[in-house]
Design an enzyme around this catalytic site. Structure first.
Site, PDB file in Angstrom:
ATOM      1  N   GLU A 144      16.348  20.633   7.351  1.00  0.00           N
ATOM      2  CA  GLU A 144      16.366  19.612   6.248  1.00  0.00           C
ATOM      3  C   GLU A 144      17.779  19.621   5.621  1.00  0.00           C
ATOM      4  O   GLU A 144      18.133  18.619   5.027  1.00  0.00           O
ATOM      5  CB  GLU A 144      15.494  19.980   5.417  1.00  0.00           C
ATOM      6  CG  GLU A 144      13.840  19.806   5.860  1.00  0.00           C
ATOM      7  CD  GLU A 144      13.706  18.337   6.146  1.00  0.00           C
ATOM      8  OE1 GLU A 144      14.274  17.281   5.568  1.00  0.00           O
ATOM      9  OE2 GLU A 144      12.641  17.897   6.913  1.00  0.00           O
ATOM     10  N   SER A 422     -23.605 -18.077  12.720  1.00  0.00           N
ATOM     11  CA  SER A 422     -23.970 -19.489  11.880  1.00  0.00           C
ATOM     12  C   SER A 422     -23.442 -19.127  10.385  1.00  0.00           C
ATOM     13  O   SER A 422     -23.322 -20.242   9.770  1.00  0.00           O
ATOM     14  CB  SER A 422     -25.355 -19.980  12.093  1.00  0.00           C
ATOM     15  OG  SER A 422     -25.682 -20.635  13.335  1.00  0.00           O
TER      16      SER A 422
END
Length: 814
Positions: A144, A422
């Protein structure tokens, strides 16, 4: 040779004096030319030198001016930079020790300010600097921030310069952060990529410098180790070590330590359970960085890289509490919604206000899992969403039933891979017809044999029957398929799809006209769409999150005033028809006494391919839907199976969606006032007497017939048109219908294969009553039938029809 000499020579030549290179005249002339050139050259040399000096001085002056102004500009830029840095730094948020020590998790609050949930902080095991293994420190520093211990002000100038160059080139400021800056970012800034700006980088650097003077390197590293997010709601490397390996950081081997150090960069991608290949690549990169940084030797490196990435990983984890299981689908959608807006709820320390009603959420779970609503078996699934139509707040959501105890599991309520059946008809078919063509509820539609254009596929209803001419109200109440498809064909598939999209439902045009009786949508989308009918045409996008607040003061509110997607007349007329679906149509099992409500059923059939594999499923629905609403709530419900082999829905299963809706809406409306919708001024209610019944139909003002009351005899003798002066095609079709009526007097329309536009503009009254405050319902309007089916199913009806716009008497009393 000068021009004058040349002219003199040329003149001699033309006068006849023959000169050759060997002649005396020629040699003499050449000698004179050379002598003259030499004299002229000596005479012009001082002038040439003077011009060179002048030119050199000019360039030196220009260079001096460039240097002077460049220096001045540089000084100015320095002052501007210092001023800009000072300005941005002065605007940087404050940062406290508690912020540095706390996890980067976000907290979820209900809209009344109560804390609901914290992402991970309550599970974190904090580890002190003295207990952090040196091997882990070496791994973190190597991968890092290799110059971490030399950074007096918490900033790595080399990496920052590289990030600045990238930002100038049009990129973001990613990749330039020191470990201290990463800690600052996780504590007080958003990790949203669009927020990685020059301003944010300056503020990171300023705060990094401040905490570098306040805390030691070991303290800063301690804060970082305990703050990073590690998947599965786990924060901090000690907590992650216990989750992934079931042991402390001190007990991890070199390869396992390297993985822990490498995961914070992208915990989802480097998840060893889901992406072991990527996890190994990241682990090996950390090991290589440690080798390059002289923290391990070659032998250790080679041995660690050969170790399996799955070595030592736990296969089982503690189960969640019941409340966490209940809220899991809602929390998942909150996280997804926040991420979609660019935030990272696991790293950004956000305060998130959500729209959940915890009591309603608990009730959904209870209805699905505690036996109050019948289901065929434990494998039968359900999804549901409850939306407040006045603002779009999703107050409760159900992702399934009898589910395994996992976090952020599969959420069926937001899945769009299931057909609505539907239940899509009001949104895609009939609302656009009223909106664009001013159809009335008495609009005549044809339920006659129909074949999709360009195919040999014939459309059927569940009963394989055709009932001939009928009103739009009756077609919607009884959920007849052919009239719905003909309606969408009349208004245009593209036009209908655009209308549905405004209501949050995306229609796949590739499905063709079959989408009129079933589009892919989620229960959340359908509840939101029907909510627009409840609010007289105003659509609010369903939302789980009301507000997001970041530590740096950024606040985003997501409530809005909504968008009008249809006229109030359209919404009212659809609602009036959908009331009848519940009182006398296909949705009778959803009926609630003393509650004004409207809704639509939906069923989905198995495909021919599915029936070929499972022939016993014939005549049973694959999925069952119900979407209903009051003024206060809109609820979408789907029921079915995840996998076809798990079973099918029988009579009990067909009713589950309606019964679930009924129980949930009854609970929500308890102790609340139920009021009916008010008819807008641009809607006309027209009473018509047919036989023994009086029915009320609705018309858009300016498009109603010119009579007030019509008795049976007059109806049989007259023809009326819906006055749609804006639609020339409709007027032309009326003429065709008149001719057809003259040529085919008293023919039985139920046996004709009519054109898709036939009788589309006639107005006829059917003995079929709406559940309207203006209606005088016939005595059969509230009859129930235990054999009623939902969705595209309707009760069997007997009746007679006559051609044209005479009269249609249906016996619905059974």
């Amino acid at each position: 040779m000068r021009k004058d000499d040349y002219d003199e020579y040329n003149k001699a030549y033309l006068s006849g004096e023959q000169e050759t290179p060997n002649s005396n005249n020629y040699k003499s002339r050449q000698s004179n030319f050379a002598e003259k050139d030499q004299q002229e050259q000596l005479h012009s040399e001082p002038h040439r030198l003077t011009r060179k000096r002048q030119s050199k001085n000019k360039y030196l002056h220009i260079a001096f001016q460039i240097i002077k102004w460049g220096f001045a500009s540089g000084v100015l830029l320095v002052f501007i930079g210092i001023g800009l840095f000072a300005y941005y730094a002065s605007k940087a948020p404050n940062i406290s020790q508690s912020q540095l020590q706390n996890a980067g998790s976000s907290t979820l609050y209900t809209n009344d300010g109560k804390l609901l949930f914290s992402l991970g902080d309550d599970k974190r095991t904090y580890i002190k600097s003295k207990d952090i293994p040196q091997q882990l420190k070496d791994a973190l520093i190597s991968i890092e921030d290799r110059r971490f211990y030399q950074e007096k002000f918490g900033v790595d100038p080399i990496r920052t310069a590289g990030a600045l160059v990238n930002n100038v080139r049009g990129g973001n400021m990613a990749g330039g952060s020191s470990l201290t800056q990463q800690l600052v970012k996780l504590s007080v800034f958003s990790t949203n990529e669009k927020d990685r700006t020059f301003k944010r980088k300056i503020q990171e650097a300023w705060l990094s410098a401040k905490i570098s003077q306040q805390y030691s390197r070991e303290q800063i590293l301690e804060f970082y180790v305990n703050k990073v997010y590690m998947n599965y709601n786990q924060y901090g490397l000690q907590t992650a070590s216990e989750f992934y390996y079931g042991k402390s950081l001190q007990d991890l081997d070199l390869a396992q330590t390297a993985l822990m150090a490498g995961m914070p960069n992208a915990p989802t991608i480097y998840n060893p359970y889901i992406y072991p290949k990527f996890a190994k690549q990241r682990r090996d990169l950390v090991l290589k960085a440690m080798l390059s940084n002289d923290k391990i030797n070659q032998q250790q490196y080679e041995q660690a890289t050969k170790e399996s990435i799955t070595k030592g990983l736990k296969t089982k984890h503690p189960t969640n509490s019941k409340q966490r299981r209940i809220d899991d689908p809602y929390i998942k959608e909150v996280i997804n919604e926040v991420k979609a807006d660019g935030f990272d709820p696991y790293r950004d320390n956000l305060k998130i206000t959500i729209n959940i009603d915890q009591k309603a959420q608990n009730k959904l779970y209870e209805l699905a899992n505690d036996g109050e609503v019948p289901f065929i078996n434990d494998k039968m699934q359900i999804a549901s969403a409850v939306v407040d139509p006045s603002n779009g707040h999703v107050i409760a959501i159900l992702g399934g039933r009898k589910l395994p105890n996992v976090q952020l599991g599969y959420d069926r309520a937001v899945q769009t891979v299931r057909s609505t059946g539907s239940s899509i008809k009001p949104v895609l078919d009939y609302a656009p017809a009223i909106e664009y063509k001013n159809w009335s509820t008495a609009q005549v539609l044809q339920d006659t044999p129909y074949t999709y254009k360009g195919t040999n596929v014939q459309l059927y209803d569940w009963d394989n029957r055709y009932q001939g001419a009928m009103t739009m109200r009756y077609a919607l109440e009884q959920s007849r398929n052919v009239p719905a498809v003909r309606t969408l064909e009349e208004i245009g598939l593209g036009r209908g799809a655009k209308f549905a999209k405004k209501m949050g439902v995306n229609v796949d045009l590739k499905q063709g006209l079959s989408v009129a009786i079933g589009a892919n949508a989620s229960t959340v989308q359908m509840a939101g769409a029907f909510g627009a009918f409840a609010t007289e045409g105003i659509y609010h996008k369903p939302r789980f999150v009301q507000k997001v607040e970041a530590p740096d003061g950024l606040t985003r509110n997501y409530d809005d005033s909504g968008t009008r997607v249809m006229k109030d007349s359209t919404a009212y007329m659809i609602t009036d028809m959908l009331k009848g679906v519940i009182t006398q149509g296909s949705g009778k099992y959803a009926k609630i006494s003393d509650v004004y409500q409207a809704g639509k059923t939906g069923t989905v059939k198995y495909s021919d391919q599915e029936l070929a594999s499972y022939p016993s499923y014939r005549n049973t629905p694959k999925d069952s839907w119900f979407v209903g609403y009051t003024k206060q709530y809109s609820i979408g419900v789907w029921t079915g199976y995840d996998k076809i082999r798990e079973g099918t829905i029988d009579k009990t299963g067909e009713r589950s969606a309606q019964l679930f809706y009924k129980e949930m809406m009854s609970y929500l409306m308890e102790n609340k006032t139920s009021s009916d919708w008010t008819k807008p001024d641009d809607v006309i209610a027209q009473k018509v007497k047919i036989g023994r019944a009086i029915t009320t139909e609705l018309y858009v003002r300016g498009h109603a017939p010119s009579f007030d009351n019509i008795d049976t005899d007059k109806v049989k003798k007259s023809k009326t048109k819906d006055k749609d002066s804006d639609d020339k095609d409709n007027n032309d079709q009326d003429k065709k219908d008149d001719n057809n009526n003259n040529n085919n007097s008293q023919s039985d329309s139920s046996t004709q294969d009519n054109d898709d536009n036939s009788s589309q503009n006639q107005n006829v009254v059917v003995n079929n009553d709406s559940d309207s405050e203006n209606s005088n319902n016939s005595d059969n309007s509230n009859s129930d039938n235990s054999n009623n089916s939902d969705g595209s199913d309707s009760d069997s009806d007997s009746g007679t029809t006559t051609d044209g716009n005479v009269t249609y008497d249906y016996d619905t009393s059974n």
